[in-house]
Design a protein around this motif. Structure first.
Motif, PDB file in Angstrom:
ATOM      1  N   ARG A  44       0.832  -1.198   0.000  1.00 25.98           N
ATOM      2  CA  ARG A  44       0.000   0.000   0.000  1.00 25.98           C
ATOM      3  C   ARG A  44       0.874   1.258   0.000  1.00 25.98           C
ATOM      4  NH1 ARG A  44      -2.798  -1.041   4.626  1.00 25.98           N
ATOM      5  NH2 ARG A  44      -3.656  -2.976   3.882  1.00 25.98           N
ATOM      6  N   GLY A  45       1.920   1.239   0.812  1.00 30.15           N
ATOM      7  CA  GLY A  45       2.822   2.381   0.874  1.00 30.15           C
ATOM      8  C   GLY A  45       3.587   2.612  -0.416  1.00 30.15           C
ATOM      9  N   ALA A  46       3.810   1.536  -1.176  1.00 29.61           N
ATOM     10  CA  ALA A  46       4.535   1.649  -2.434  1.00 29.61           C
ATOM     11  C   ALA A  46       3.612   1.880  -3.624  1.00 29.61           C
ATOM     12  CB  ALA A  46       5.357   0.384  -2.670  1.00 29.61           C
ATOM     13  N   GLY A  47       2.305   1.814  -3.381  1.00 29.47           N
ATOM     14  CA  GLY A  47       1.365   2.003  -4.472  1.00 29.47           C
ATOM     15  C   GLY A  47       1.337   0.826  -5.430  1.00 29.47           C
ATOM     16  N   MET A  48       1.538  -0.373  -4.895  1.00 31.15           N
ATOM     17  CA  MET A  48       1.566  -1.581  -5.715  1.00 31.15           C
ATOM     18  C   MET A  48       0.647  -2.621  -5.094  1.00 31.15           C
ATOM     19  SD  MET A  48       5.703  -1.874  -6.058  1.00 31.15           S
ATOM     20  CE  MET A  48       5.921  -2.774  -7.566  1.00 31.15           C
ATOM     21  N   ALA A  49       0.277  -3.622  -5.880  1.00 33.39           N
ATOM     22  CA  ALA A  49      -0.444  -4.764  -5.345  1.00 33.39           C
ATOM     23  C   ALA A  49       0.540  -5.639  -4.579  1.00 33.39           C
ATOM     24  CB  ALA A  49      -1.088  -5.560  -6.475  1.00 33.39           C
ATOM     25  N   ALA A  50       0.058  -6.373  -3.599  1.00 29.83           N
ATOM     26  CA  ALA A  50       0.936  -7.185  -2.753  1.00 29.83           C
ATOM     27  C   ALA A  50       1.697  -8.230  -3.569  1.00 29.83           C
ATOM     28  CB  ALA A  50       0.133  -7.861  -1.646  1.00 29.83           C
ATOM     29  N   GLY A  51       1.008  -8.903  -4.474  1.00 29.62           N
ATOM     30  CA  GLY A  51       1.670  -9.913  -5.304  1.00 29.62           C
ATOM     31  C   GLY A  51       2.728  -9.305  -6.203  1.00 29.62           C
ATOM     32  N   GLN A  52       2.413  -8.147  -6.772  1.00 30.02           N
ATOM     33  CA  GLN A  52       3.376  -7.458  -7.633  1.00 30.02           C
ATOM     34  C   GLN A  52       4.602  -7.044  -6.829  1.00 30.02           C
ATOM     35  OE1 GLN A  52       2.047  -3.695  -9.168  1.00 30.02           O
ATOM     36  NE2 GLN A  52       3.646  -3.609 -10.723  1.00 30.02           N
ATOM     37  N   LEU A  53       4.375  -6.507  -5.636  1.00 22.69           N
ATOM     38  CA  LEU A  53       5.500  -6.103  -4.787  1.00 22.69           C
ATOM     39  C   LEU A  53       6.381  -7.305  -4.465  1.00 22.69           C
ATOM     40  CD1 LEU A  53       7.060  -4.120  -2.964  1.00 22.69           C
ATOM     41  CD2 LEU A  53       5.497  -4.765  -1.134  1.00 22.69           C
ATOM     42  N   SER A  54       5.775  -8.410  -4.091  1.00 25.54           N
ATOM     43  CA  SER A  54       6.551  -9.599  -3.740  1.00 25.54           C
ATOM     44  C   SER A  54       7.391 -10.078  -4.916  1.00 25.54           C
ATOM     45  CB  SER A  54       5.631 -10.722  -3.262  1.00 25.54           C
ATOM     46  OG  SER A  54       5.077 -10.388  -2.028  1.00 25.54           O
ATOM     47  N   ARG A  55       6.778 -10.155  -6.095  1.00 30.93           N
ATOM     48  CA  ARG A  55       7.523 -10.623  -7.279  1.00 30.93           C
ATOM     49  C   ARG A  55       8.650  -9.675  -7.650  1.00 30.93           C
ATOM     50  NH1 ARG A  55       2.317 -11.718  -8.674  1.00 30.93           N
ATOM     51  NH2 ARG A  55       2.132  -9.836  -9.954  1.00 30.93           N
ATOM     52  N   ARG A  56       8.348  -8.401  -7.699  1.00 31.68           N
ATOM     53  CA  ARG A  56       9.364  -7.411  -8.102  1.00 31.68           C
ATOM     54  C   ARG A  56      10.487  -7.306  -7.060  1.00 31.68           C
ATOM     55  NH1 ARG A  56       7.968  -6.865 -13.393  1.00 31.68           N
ATOM     56  NH2 ARG A  56       5.926  -5.941 -13.588  1.00 31.68           N
ATOM     57  N   ASP A  63      15.131 -11.918  -2.335  1.00 27.85           N
ATOM     58  CA  ASP A  63      14.271 -12.392  -1.247  1.00 27.85           C
ATOM     59  C   ASP A  63      12.918 -11.720  -1.367  1.00 27.85           C
ATOM     60  OD1 ASP A  63      15.983 -14.086   0.165  1.00 27.85           O
ATOM     61  OD2 ASP A  63      16.794 -12.453   1.370  1.00 27.85           O
ATOM     62  N   SER A  64      11.905 -12.358  -0.824  1.00 25.66           N
ATOM     63  CA  SER A  64      10.600 -11.700  -0.735  1.00 25.66           C
ATOM     64  C   SER A  64      10.693 -10.633   0.359  1.00 25.66           C
ATOM     65  CB  SER A  64       9.517 -12.721  -0.397  1.00 25.66           C
ATOM     66  OG  SER A  64       9.690 -13.186   0.928  1.00 25.66           O
ATOM     67  N   PRO A  65       9.772  -9.678   0.375  1.00 21.51           N
ATOM     68  CA  PRO A  65       9.813  -8.662   1.442  1.00 21.51           C
ATOM     69  C   PRO A  65       9.759  -9.288   2.836  1.00 21.51           C
ATOM     70  CG  PRO A  65       8.253  -8.016  -0.252  1.00 21.51           C
ATOM     71  CD  PRO A  65       8.698  -9.395  -0.586  1.00 21.51           C
ATOM     72  N   TYR A  66       8.951 -10.324   2.997  1.00 23.14           N
ATOM     73  CA  TYR A  66       8.838 -10.975   4.304  1.00 23.14           C
ATOM     74  C   TYR A  66      10.154 -11.657   4.694  1.00 23.14           C
ATOM     75  CZ  TYR A  66       7.024 -13.786   8.115  1.00 23.14           C
ATOM     76  OH  TYR A  66       6.818 -14.355   9.344  1.00 23.14           O
ATOM     77  N   ASP A  67      10.784 -12.364   3.753  1.00 22.42           N
ATOM     78  CA  ASP A  67      12.070 -12.997   4.042  1.00 22.42           C
ATOM     79  C   ASP A  67      13.135 -11.958   4.376  1.00 22.42           C
ATOM     80  OD1 ASP A  67      11.011 -15.522   3.664  1.00 22.42           O
ATOM     81  OD2 ASP A  67      11.699 -15.669   1.580  1.00 22.42           O
ATOM     82  N   TYR A  68      13.114 -10.848   3.655  1.00 22.66           N
ATOM     83  CA  TYR A  68      14.063  -9.772   3.927  1.00 22.66           C
ATOM     84  C   TYR A  68      13.856  -9.221   5.335  1.00 22.66           C
ATOM     85  CZ  TYR A  68      16.856  -5.575   3.183  1.00 22.66           C
ATOM     86  OH  TYR A  68      17.805  -4.595   3.292  1.00 22.66           O
ATOM     87  N   LEU A  69      12.585  -9.048   5.724  1.00 24.35           N
ATOM     88  CA  LEU A  69      12.271  -8.574   7.078  1.00 24.35           C
ATOM     89  C   LEU A  69      12.768  -9.551   8.132  1.00 24.35           C
ATOM     90  CD1 LEU A  69      10.805  -6.714   9.104  1.00 24.35           C
ATOM     91  CD2 LEU A  69       8.705  -7.978   8.584  1.00 24.35           C
TER      92      LEU A  69
END
Length: 87
Positions: A44-56, A63-69
């Motif tokens: 939401r903060g990046a203005g993207m869909a969650a799936g799109q954010l994860s893939r990109r 890493d996925s955003p969650y793995d990076y966290l």
């Protein structure tokens, strides 16, 4: 019809804009690793869909955003344990 160089320049600009958004997400994770974060909120903060954010994000950083966290949190915990400031 637009010139092919213009199309390439537009594509490059869009990629740079997307990478800038991904870098902001990564920086936010680095800053706020100790707060509850989820992919939906980051997207939401990046203005993207969650799936799109994860893939990109995975494409850009490996890493996925969650793995990076989780990696950031584990690194911070390791640092605190090595310093002896936390149990």
């Amino acid at each position: 019809m637009c010139h092919p160089a213009w199309a390439r320049a537009r594509t490059t600009a869009l990629r740079l804009e997307e990478f800038t958004r991904l870098r902001r997400v990564r920086d936010r994770i680095d800053r706020e690793y100790d707060r509850p974060l989820d992919v939906l909120e980051l997207a939401r903060g990046a203005g993207m869909a969650a799936g799109q954010l994860s893939r990109r994000f995975r494409t850009a950083y490996g890493d996925s955003p969650y793995d990076y966290l989780l990696t950031r949190r584990a690194e911070r915990a390791r640092t605190l344990l090595l310093r002896g400031t936390a149990s």
